[in-house]
Motif scaffolding. Sequence first.
Motif, PDB file in Angstrom:
ATOM      1  N   SER A 164       0.856  -1.186   0.000  1.00  6.43           N
ATOM      2  CA  SER A 164       0.000   0.000   0.000  1.00  6.43           C
ATOM      3  C   SER A 164       0.891   1.234   0.000  1.00  6.43           C
ATOM      4  CB  SER A 164      -0.927   0.005   1.216  1.00  6.43           C
ATOM      5  OG  SER A 164      -0.153   0.018   2.407  1.00  6.43           O
ATOM      6  N   LYS A 224      -1.799   3.051  -8.522  1.00  9.00           N
ATOM      7  CA  LYS A 224      -2.436   1.733  -8.540  1.00  9.00           C
ATOM      8  C   LYS A 224      -1.601   0.748  -9.374  1.00  9.00           C
ATOM      9  CE  LYS A 224      -6.857  -0.429  -9.603  1.00  9.00           C
ATOM     10  NZ  LYS A 224      -8.212  -0.220 -10.129  1.00  9.00           N
ATOM     11  N   ARG A 225      -1.075   1.199 -10.516  1.00  5.54           N
ATOM     12  CA  ARG A 225      -0.224   0.339 -11.350  1.00  5.54           C
ATOM     13  C   ARG A 225       1.092   0.023 -10.647  1.00  5.54           C
ATOM     14  NH1 ARG A 225      -2.405   3.704 -15.379  1.00  5.54           N
ATOM     15  NH2 ARG A 225      -0.537   4.993 -15.507  1.00  5.54           N
TER      16      ARG A 225
END
Length: 173
Positions: A130, A143-144
């Motif tokens: 995260s 996110k990628r």
Amino acid sequence: MQDLKKNQSLSNDAGQAATVTRSLITKKATQGSGGIKVATASQSSGTGALAGQNTTNVKSDIGDAVENTKRRTKSGTLKRSSENIQLAFEKHKPAIFALYHRALRKAPSLQGRVNFRLTILPSGKVSKCSIVSSELNDPALEKRLIARIKRINFGAMDVATWNDTYLINFLPT
């Protein structure tokens, strides 16, 4: 002028050619070295005892220093070294930065630090990833990046689960 037309010998010495003597080095080249005389080399000149020899005892803390280099958790189990984490990220850096450079084409001013929180199992697999903080402000890229980092295998080791942060600076080149 008459003397110039007459055939004359160029050398006054019309005697025998000098005899060539060979050098002492080449003359002895065909002979052996004589070898080592084992009988005299193996003779002992001492009594076989350490008579009159003193020794000094030295105390060293090297053993303690080596023990301190082993990375252990608070509970005493071995943990993954920062070198192991760094090497794995360096190995996968081209793939991670390919995502950044692709996003950089759309947003040329895109840059900043991203601090990832990772959980790496003893098997080397990333179980959790995260973002703790990010200066990129590009949720699609972030996110990628998370998806790419989750695919890194850090290698199986007999260590405890690694749970810490890793900071990456994304700067255009």
